[in-house]
Structures are given as C-alpha cells and as structure tokens.
Design a protein around this motif. Structure first.
Motif, PDB file in Angstrom:
ATOM      1  N   ARG A   4      -3.349  -7.796  28.671  1.00 49.60           N
ATOM      2  CA  ARG A   4      -2.230  -8.297  29.388  1.00 49.60           C
ATOM      3  C   ARG A   4      -2.156  -7.859  30.388  1.00 49.60           C
ATOM      4  O   ARG A   4      -1.698  -6.561  30.928  1.00 49.60           O
ATOM      5  N   PHE A  17      -2.417 -13.398  30.162  1.00 52.63           N
ATOM      6  CA  PHE A  17      -3.382 -12.630  29.117  1.00 52.63           C
ATOM      7  C   PHE A  17      -4.779 -13.292  29.501  1.00 52.63           C
ATOM      8  O   PHE A  17      -5.109 -14.554  30.282  1.00 52.63           O
ATOM      9  N   GLU A  71      -2.170 -14.325  20.919  1.00 55.50           N
ATOM     10  CA  GLU A  71      -1.166 -15.219  19.817  1.00 55.50           C
ATOM     11  C   GLU A  71       0.098 -13.977  19.726  1.00 55.50           C
ATOM     12  O   GLU A  71       1.041 -13.934  19.700  1.00 55.50           O
ATOM     13  N   LEU A  74       1.278 -13.269  22.997  1.00 58.91           N
ATOM     14  CA  LEU A  74       1.798 -14.077  24.225  1.00 58.91           C
ATOM     15  C   LEU A  74       3.547 -14.591  22.935  1.00 58.91           C
ATOM     16  O   LEU A  74       4.507 -14.873  23.410  1.00 58.91           O
ATOM     17  N   SER A  77       5.536 -11.741  24.358  1.00 58.13           N
ATOM     18  CA  SER A  77       5.776 -11.741  25.492  1.00 58.13           C
ATOM     19  C   SER A  77       7.707 -12.173  25.915  1.00 58.13           C
ATOM     20  O   SER A  77       7.979 -13.281  25.270  1.00 58.13           O
ATOM     21  N   LYS A  82       3.528 -17.754  31.382  1.00 59.95           N
ATOM     22  CA  LYS A  82       3.184 -17.244  30.947  1.00 59.95           C
ATOM     23  C   LYS A  82       1.526 -17.595  30.893  1.00 59.95           C
ATOM     24  O   LYS A  82       1.180 -18.912  30.599  1.00 59.95           O
ATOM     25  N   VAL A  84      -2.834 -18.135  30.527  1.00 58.56           N
ATOM     26  CA  VAL A  84      -4.165 -17.540  30.163  1.00 58.56           C
ATOM     27  C   VAL A  84      -5.068 -17.774  30.467  1.00 58.56           C
ATOM     28  O   VAL A  84      -5.626 -18.569  31.311  1.00 58.56           O
ATOM     29  N   HIS A 115       2.689 -21.116  23.028  1.00 57.42           N
ATOM     30  CA  HIS A 115       3.305 -20.135  23.525  1.00 57.42           C
ATOM     31  C   HIS A 115       3.408 -20.095  25.031  1.00 57.42           C
ATOM     32  O   HIS A 115       3.738 -19.706  25.781  1.00 57.42           O
ATOM     33  N   ALA A 116       2.316 -21.020  25.504  1.00 59.28           N
ATOM     34  CA  ALA A 116       1.486 -20.340  26.892  1.00 59.28           C
ATOM     35  C   ALA A 116       2.202 -21.435  27.628  1.00 59.28           C
ATOM     36  O   ALA A 116       2.471 -23.073  27.208  1.00 59.28           O
TER      37      ALA A 116
END
Length: 220
Positions: A4, A17, A71, A74, A77, A82, A84, A115-116
């Motif tokens: 990351r 990430f 996971e 993320l 963070s 975010k 990936v 999360h992303a």
C-alpha cells in the motif's frame, strides 16, 4: 508482491493498494475458459482446470493471507480515495478471461465492495469501464464499484459483443459502461474533490504522435 502507498503529493487523501492477482489465482481453483462454438457468447466451461506453474503459487504465510491483508488494509485506511490495482480483471469483455475473473471476484470482491472506491486492472488487452452493484456482498458500500480495464498499452485484442451480452444477462450486478477492443490506448485518471474522472486515451494510427480522448466517465 503486494503493498500500500499514499503518494506524498496527495497529503493522505489517496491510498493505492497493489495486489498480486497471479499469486491469488494460483492458490485457488480456476477453470479453463470455454465458449460455445456457435458464436452466441455462452459460457460452456466444464471441469477442466487451468494450471499455474508451481513457482507462482503462494510460498509464504503472508502470500497465503493476501486477501485478509487487503481487507484489513482497506478497512484501516483513513484516505478519502482508496484505489486497488491488480493484474487480472474482475469483469472484462474479451471472452477469454472470464474464469479467472470469476475466481478473482470470489476472493477480493467482498473487500472491494465494502471499502474501495475503484479497482484497476489489465490482463485483458482492452479499454473498458464497468460497475458492479455489489448487491451480492453483505455490508457493501451503497454506490456501485467502478472496475476499470486498461490493458491496451502494449498489446490489443477485440472485445466479444455476444459474450458481453450474455454476461450482462447472467450477472444482473454487472453494468457495462464502455468497452473498446482492437485498439491501443490507456486510461488517464484525475481525482478532484469528490469526483473521479477517467479518460480513455487512444493514439492515432497515422504515426502523427497525436491522440484522442475516446470516452470520459466520472464517478463520485
């Protein structure tokens, strides 16, 4: 193989990430891609397995736990954006990578959907923008997940319209926003405020050194 990073110029607002999807796929079950020979684009894969070289398989405990690492990273963070990135796509329209995409979705889509803000990939040599509604993922964010394929930098292949139509029929969570094959090009991404702007840039074929923006897509 996975890490990351928050580019200093973003002052912590962006964190990227990067995961090694080859290792992930080599550590799970992947079937060989097979389409019907009638040109309909129907998936007809059977139980024949894709085989990865032994050295590609996860070698360490950290590599075997890459999905859990993603996971956790993320979730912990504090970045506003975010992003990936991995080699293999979770959705693509070439018709020859769908089994890897299906296997990869099982592994990483829960983390992405919860999360992303976006997932970027290559592998399929196309320029494409999709969204996944994440309707099958418990605890997913309310907005669809943008998934971008930028794989036409050094090689191109055609997309497969019949396969793409079948794919959208079979998977209601999938929306195809834009897809172009048989071209060179790349995606240029700008993050400004609360908006991600993606430009699909395609070079001219007359050796003039010029390029054009073929498509612009924005996401909040």
């Amino acid at each position: 193989y996975f890490y990351r990073v928050s580019p200093p110029s973003t002052r912590g607002e962006v964190e990227i990430f990067v995961i090694d999807t080859e290792i992930l796929l080599a550590g799970t079950t992947v079937y060989l891609d097979k389409l019907a020979e009638d040109g309909s684009g129907r998936e007809v894969s059977d139980d024949e397995l894709d085989v990865f070289p032994p050295h590609v398989a996860p070698q360490t405990e950290e590599e075997r736990n890459m999905v859990a690492w993603l996971e956790d990273a993320l979730a912990n963070s504090t970045a506003k954006w975010k992003i990936v990135a991995g080699h293999h796509a979770v959705w693509s329209g070439g018709g020859g990578k769908f089994e890897k995409a299906r296997a990869l979705r099982k592994l990483i889509l829960p983390a992405l959907c919860k999360h992303a803000d976006a997932y970027f990939s290559g592998d399929d040599h196309l320029l494409e923008v999709y969204t996944d509604s994440c309707e099958n993922i418990a605890g997913a964010l309310p907005a669809p997940l943008p998934t971008i394929v930028s794989g036409a930098g050094a090689k191109w292949r055609p997309n497969h319209p019949a396969f793409m139509a079948q794919q959208e029929k079979r998977y209601p969570e999938l929306t195809t926003i834009w897809s172009r094959g048989s071209t060179w090009g790349f995606m240029y991404v700008e993050l400004a405020g609360d908006e991600m702007r993606i430009e699909a840039v395609v070079p001219a074929t007359d050796f003039s050194g010029t390029a054009s923006i073929e498509q612009v897509v924005t996401f909040p």
